[in-house]
Design a protein around this motif. Sequence first.
Motif, PDB file in Angstrom:
ATOM      1  N   LYS A 103       0.832  -1.205   0.000  1.00 17.15           N
ATOM      2  CA  LYS A 103       0.000   0.000   0.000  1.00 17.15           C
ATOM      3  C   LYS A 103       0.865   1.253   0.000  1.00 17.15           C
ATOM      4  O   LYS A 103       0.581   2.232  -0.715  1.00 17.15           O
ATOM      5  N   GLY A 104       1.937   1.221   0.793  1.00 15.53           N
ATOM      6  CA  GLY A 104       2.818   2.373   0.867  1.00 15.53           C
ATOM      7  C   GLY A 104       3.495   2.667  -0.459  1.00 15.53           C
ATOM      8  O   GLY A 104       3.604   3.830  -0.872  1.00 15.53           O
ATOM      9  N   TYR A 105       3.956   1.608  -1.148  1.00 14.99           N
ATOM     10  CA  TYR A 105       4.642   1.839  -2.422  1.00 14.99           C
ATOM     11  C   TYR A 105       3.656   2.201  -3.528  1.00 14.99           C
ATOM     12  O   TYR A 105       4.005   2.958  -4.444  1.00 14.99           O
ATOM     13  N   ARG A 106       2.431   1.697  -3.436  1.00 12.83           N
ATOM     14  CA  ARG A 106       1.425   2.108  -4.428  1.00 12.83           C
ATOM     15  C   ARG A 106       1.167   3.609  -4.342  1.00 12.83           C
ATOM     16  O   ARG A 106       0.899   4.263  -5.351  1.00 12.83           O
ATOM     17  N   ALA A 107       1.254   4.160  -3.134  1.00 16.86           N
ATOM     18  CA  ALA A 107       1.074   5.605  -2.981  1.00 16.86           C
ATOM     19  C   ALA A 107       2.188   6.363  -3.702  1.00 16.86           C
ATOM     20  O   ALA A 107       1.946   7.402  -4.323  1.00 16.86           O
ATOM     21  N   VAL A 108       3.415   5.841  -3.624  1.00 14.67           N
ATOM     22  CA  VAL A 108       4.537   6.453  -4.344  1.00 14.67           C
ATOM     23  C   VAL A 108       4.305   6.353  -5.850  1.00 14.67           C
ATOM     24  O   VAL A 108       4.503   7.326  -6.597  1.00 14.67           O
ATOM     25  N   LEU A 109       3.883   5.174  -6.300  1.00 19.94           N
ATOM     26  CA  LEU A 109       3.594   4.990  -7.722  1.00 19.94           C
ATOM     27  C   LEU A 109       2.491   5.938  -8.180  1.00 19.94           C
ATOM     28  O   LEU A 109       2.578   6.533  -9.260  1.00 19.94           O
ATOM     29  N   ALA A 162      14.151  11.929  -8.668  1.00 20.88           N
ATOM     30  CA  ALA A 162      14.432  11.437 -10.013  1.00 20.88           C
ATOM     31  C   ALA A 162      14.592   9.922 -10.018  1.00 20.88           C
ATOM     32  O   ALA A 162      14.082   9.222 -10.907  1.00 20.88           O
ATOM     33  N   ASN A 163      15.289   9.381  -9.033  1.00 23.38           N
ATOM     34  CA  ASN A 163      15.465   7.929  -8.964  1.00 23.38           C
ATOM     35  C   ASN A 163      14.152   7.222  -8.655  1.00 23.38           C
ATOM     36  O   ASN A 163      13.886   6.125  -9.156  1.00 23.38           O
ATOM     37  N   ALA A 164      13.319   7.844  -7.820  1.00 24.46           N
ATOM     38  CA  ALA A 164      11.999   7.265  -7.543  1.00 24.46           C
ATOM     39  C   ALA A 164      11.136   7.292  -8.797  1.00 24.46           C
ATOM     40  O   ALA A 164      10.416   6.326  -9.094  1.00 24.46           O
ATOM     41  N   ARG A 165      11.216   8.393  -9.566  1.00 25.42           N
ATOM     42  CA  ARG A 165      10.460   8.484 -10.812  1.00 25.42           C
ATOM     43  C   ARG A 165      10.951   7.432 -11.818  1.00 25.42           C
ATOM     44  O   ARG A 165      10.157   6.844 -12.549  1.00 25.42           O
ATOM     45  N   LEU A 166      12.278   7.219 -11.863  1.00 18.61           N
ATOM     46  CA  LEU A 166      12.830   6.232 -12.789  1.00 18.61           C
ATOM     47  C   LEU A 166      12.292   4.841 -12.495  1.00 18.61           C
ATOM     48  O   LEU A 166      11.995   4.072 -13.425  1.00 18.61           O
ATOM     49  N   LYS A 167      12.137   4.494 -11.215  1.00 17.48           N
ATOM     50  CA  LYS A 167      11.565   3.183 -10.864  1.00 17.48           C
ATOM     51  C   LYS A 167      10.158   3.048 -11.442  1.00 17.48           C
ATOM     52  O   LYS A 167       9.775   1.980 -11.932  1.00 17.48           O
ATOM     53  N   LEU A 204       6.447   0.946 -15.641  1.00 23.66           N
ATOM     54  CA  LEU A 204       5.475   1.328 -16.665  1.00 23.66           C
ATOM     55  C   LEU A 204       5.918   0.845 -18.045  1.00 23.66           C
ATOM     56  O   LEU A 204       5.120   0.276 -18.810  1.00 23.66           O
ATOM     57  N   CYS A 205       7.203   1.050 -18.363  1.00 19.00           N
ATOM     58  CA  CYS A 205       7.707   0.654 -19.687  1.00 19.00           C
ATOM     59  C   CYS A 205       7.828  -0.860 -19.824  1.00 19.00           C
ATOM     60  O   CYS A 205       7.633  -1.401 -20.919  1.00 19.00           O
ATOM     61  N   THR A 206       8.152  -1.539 -18.749  1.00 22.49           N
ATOM     62  CA  THR A 206       8.177  -3.010 -18.791  1.00 22.49           C
ATOM     63  C   THR A 206       6.775  -3.548 -19.036  1.00 22.49           C
ATOM     64  O   THR A 206       6.579  -4.482 -19.835  1.00 22.49           O
ATOM     65  N   PHE A 207       5.809  -2.951 -18.363  1.00 24.02           N
ATOM     66  CA  PHE A 207       4.407  -3.336 -18.573  1.00 24.02           C
ATOM     67  C   PHE A 207       3.993  -3.071 -20.018  1.00 24.02           C
ATOM     68  O   PHE A 207       3.335  -3.916 -20.650  1.00 24.02           O
ATOM     69  N   ALA A 208       4.388  -1.930 -20.568  1.00 28.13           N
ATOM     70  CA  ALA A 208       4.032  -1.586 -21.943  1.00 28.13           C
ATOM     71  C   ALA A 208       4.627  -2.573 -22.933  1.00 28.13           C
ATOM     72  O   ALA A 208       3.965  -2.994 -23.887  1.00 28.13           O
ATOM     73  N   ASN A 209       5.877  -2.968 -22.698  1.00 21.83           N
ATOM     74  CA  ASN A 209       6.544  -3.911 -23.596  1.00 21.83           C
ATOM     75  C   ASN A 209       5.956  -5.317 -23.472  1.00 21.83           C
ATOM     76  O   ASN A 209       5.679  -5.984 -24.482  1.00 21.83           O
ATOM     77  N   ASP A 210       5.720  -5.759 -22.234  1.00 19.45           N
ATOM     78  CA  ASP A 210       5.169  -7.100 -22.013  1.00 19.45           C
ATOM     79  C   ASP A 210       3.734  -7.221 -22.522  1.00 19.45           C
ATOM     80  O   ASP A 210       3.299  -8.315 -22.894  1.00 19.45           O
ATOM     81  N   SER A 211       3.005  -6.107 -22.502  1.00 18.03           N
ATOM     82  CA  SER A 211       1.596  -6.124 -22.918  1.00 18.03           C
ATOM     83  C   SER A 211       1.385  -5.694 -24.360  1.00 18.03           C
ATOM     84  O   SER A 211       0.257  -5.454 -24.786  1.00 18.03           O
ATOM     85  N   ASN A 212       2.492  -5.574 -25.104  1.00 17.46           N
ATOM     86  CA  ASN A 212       2.448  -5.210 -26.527  1.00 17.46           C
ATOM     87  C   ASN A 212       1.900  -3.806 -26.791  1.00 17.46           C
ATOM     88  O   ASN A 212       1.386  -3.532 -27.873  1.00 17.46           O
TER      89      ASN A 212
END
Length: 366
Positions: free
Chosen positions: A90-96, A132-137, A142-150
């Motif tokens: 839950k805590g990390y979802r808030a960061v996301l 910046a490092n938190a945004r990069l994560k 997001l980009c891994t999801f985009a690539n895996d989901s075509n």
Amino acid sequence: MRQTVRGGGVVTLKYLTSTKNSAGVTYFYLRRNGKKTPLGQGPIDSPEFLARYAEAMGATGGAVKSVKENSLAALCNAFRAGTTYKTKSKGYRAVLDRNLAAITEAYGEAPIAGLKPHHIRADLNKLDPHPANARLKTWRLLCTFANDSNWSPINATDGIKRGALPKSDGHTPWSSQDIADFRARWNIGSVQRLAMELLFWTGARTVDAVRLSPSMVGADGVLTFTQSKTGGKAYVPWTCHLPAWASGFEADRQHLLSCLQAGTFTYLETSSGKVRSEAGLSNLISAATRPGISAHGLRKSRLTAIAEAGGSASAIMSWGGHKSLKEAEDYVSTANRKALLIGTEQKQKSANKSDKSANKHSKKLK
């Protein structure tokens, strides 16, 4: 009440109300269809706040802005509905959520097909090193999801490295004088005193402290909870006998037990019986003490106290809920170096060194 956000034009936030607490901190709420939804603090023109407002409007029957097909905003929405997002704490979802809201606000209408590494680098360059490092994560997920989901034939974060961080000791631990001053200012019976004593004794992060409850204390007198950040188990002596090295902590425990009220669902619930928020707890402590120290500094104070009392790295891992030995060993190492200068008994250093040796030996056996 309607409040406006000014940028290139003027946007009116309908149904938005606000209140100010005794510390002068303003909190905002959405009042709609007979429901009051907390939105936290402003500024009300920030991407994070606007995302919370839009979500609350949708939940209460308000209009939610549509997004373009195959756009970055559409990808962010799809990611939130996916398995990767849902399996995060839950805590990390808030960061996301904060980063996804900022990405959507700035680039939401851009097509996914056009997203390239230099776009992401340009976004990161606008931020300070830690954000910046938190945004990069978030971009990587997001980009891994985009690539895996075509959604995209490439992963636009490939080859992008984390930025260098400035050297820092992080949150400042509270000194014994800070603790004494706080206790002198806030009497037993005040929520400020209870919050401080609970954070100081348990060494819990605020995200975990707000949900600690009597139900987590076992028959053995140990408070046990799973940390939101790491998933590690923390074991805090509650009513059981303290280990010999922690005998000097008994006064701290009695301060906490004197503050606790029986029969509550959580130890830090509000006067209306609701669970206190993580941000609310942090703000409560910050407003009640001197500038420069924070709620998280109490965690560092407890773990430092364990090391300086002669507690082993394993003891710090158990009390603090660490999953990695290294951070716990850092506390022990610092305490041992300090002991060389102030005359702490040699057996304390020997105990800590023996514990580290035992851990290293166990690694070899694996």
